[in-house]
Design an enzyme around this catalytic site. Sequence first.
Site, PDB file in Angstrom:
ATOM      1  N   ASP A  12       0.846  -1.191   0.000  1.00  0.00           N
ATOM      2  CA  ASP A  12       0.000   0.000   0.000  1.00  0.00           C
ATOM      3  C   ASP A  12       0.880   1.238   0.000  1.00  0.00           C
ATOM      4  O   ASP A  12       2.023   1.204   0.451  1.00  0.00           O
ATOM      5  CB  ASP A  12      -0.933   0.030   1.208  1.00  0.00           C
ATOM      6  CG  ASP A  12      -2.121   0.967   1.016  1.00  0.00           C
ATOM      7  OD1 ASP A  12      -2.413   1.343  -0.147  1.00  0.00           O
ATOM      8  OD2 ASP A  12      -2.758   1.341   2.006  1.00  0.00           O
ATOM      9  N   GLY A  13       0.329   2.314  -0.518  1.00  0.00           N
ATOM     10  CA  GLY A  13       0.998   3.603  -0.522  1.00  0.00           C
ATOM     11  C   GLY A  13       0.071   4.662   0.039  1.00  0.00           C
ATOM     12  O   GLY A  13      -1.152   4.491   0.037  1.00  0.00           O
ATOM     13  N   GLU A  50       2.390   3.663  -4.281  1.00  0.00           N
ATOM     14  CA  GLU A  50       1.811   2.340  -4.556  1.00  0.00           C
ATOM     15  C   GLU A  50       2.796   1.492  -5.372  1.00  0.00           C
ATOM     16  O   GLU A  50       3.037   0.327  -5.060  1.00  0.00           O
ATOM     17  CB  GLU A  50       0.490   2.464  -5.319  1.00  0.00           C
ATOM     18  CG  GLU A  50      -0.621   3.161  -4.569  1.00  0.00           C
ATOM     19  CD  GLU A  50      -1.327   2.309  -3.514  1.00  0.00           C
ATOM     20  OE1 GLU A  50      -0.971   1.128  -3.321  1.00  0.00           O
ATOM     21  OE2 GLU A  50      -2.249   2.842  -2.877  1.00  0.00           O
ATOM     22  N   ASP A  72      -4.561  -2.471  -3.009  1.00  0.00           N
ATOM     23  CA  ASP A  72      -5.820  -1.750  -3.200  1.00  0.00           C
ATOM     24  C   ASP A  72      -5.690  -0.697  -4.302  1.00  0.00           C
ATOM     25  O   ASP A  72      -6.571   0.130  -4.491  1.00  0.00           O
ATOM     26  CB  ASP A  72      -6.313  -1.130  -1.892  1.00  0.00           C
ATOM     27  CG  ASP A  72      -5.380  -0.062  -1.345  1.00  0.00           C
ATOM     28  OD1 ASP A  72      -4.420   0.353  -2.033  1.00  0.00           O
ATOM     29  OD2 ASP A  72      -5.603   0.372  -0.198  1.00  0.00           O
ATOM     30  N   HIS A 127      -9.270   0.143   2.856  1.00  0.00           N
ATOM     31  CA  HIS A 127      -9.977   0.554   4.074  1.00  0.00           C
ATOM     32  C   HIS A 127     -11.264  -0.241   4.277  1.00  0.00           C
ATOM     33  O   HIS A 127     -12.279   0.295   4.707  1.00  0.00           O
ATOM     34  CB  HIS A 127     -10.269   2.069   4.046  1.00  0.00           C
ATOM     35  CG  HIS A 127      -9.051   2.877   3.727  1.00  0.00           C
ATOM     36  ND1 HIS A 127      -8.031   3.086   4.641  1.00  0.00           N
ATOM     37  CD2 HIS A 127      -8.659   3.487   2.586  1.00  0.00           C
ATOM     38  CE1 HIS A 127      -7.080   3.793   4.069  1.00  0.00           C
ATOM     39  NE2 HIS A 127      -7.435   4.052   2.826  1.00  0.00           N
ATOM     40  N   ASP A 137      -1.281  -0.045   5.085  1.00  0.00           N
ATOM     41  CA  ASP A 137      -1.759   1.341   5.117  1.00  0.00           C
ATOM     42  C   ASP A 137      -1.224   2.060   6.352  1.00  0.00           C
ATOM     43  O   ASP A 137      -0.751   3.192   6.243  1.00  0.00           O
ATOM     44  CB  ASP A 137      -3.290   1.362   5.098  1.00  0.00           C
ATOM     45  CG  ASP A 137      -3.832   2.779   5.147  1.00  0.00           C
ATOM     46  OD1 ASP A 137      -3.606   3.536   4.184  1.00  0.00           O
ATOM     47  OD2 ASP A 137      -4.455   3.142   6.161  1.00  0.00           O
TER      48      ASP A 137
END
Length: 152
Positions: A12-13, A50, A72, A127, A137
């Site tokens: 994740d970024g 990302e 995501d 999320h 995250d």
Amino acid sequence: MEHRKTVELYTDGACSGNPGPGGWGAVLIYGEARKELSGGERETTNNRMELTAAIQGLRALREPCRVVLTSDSKYLVDAVTKGWLTSWKRRGWKRGKNEPVLNVDLWEELLPLLERHQVEFVWVKGHAGHPENERCDRMAVAESMKVRQGEG
């Protein structure tokens, strides 16, 4: 075909402002082994973070592996699974209407890693309670905060 270890990679970024201070997080899982990686940059974008998470996660593997990469990021997942990345490269890093592709430097870093490893991309909603995505995250946000506060 050679037998490759199967590794789970979650990435994740995050970015505070776009562009702005950003961070990335990656979790690698192989059997009982788990490795967490993270980092940040002062002036970046969410998409760059990302991509960086995926690159750093794949780079951490010491041998060619089968990798299930869960992200995501539609930008990352769709670019690879829908063939955009291959098309962009073939067209001299141009998108439709001859527009330049963004983040070419990172796509060029990712390509040889995708050749080295057998990577399956899985998209998950961000999320939404996915434990490893949420962990990535939290790491990415923490890194972006460190950079923002001048610690990174």
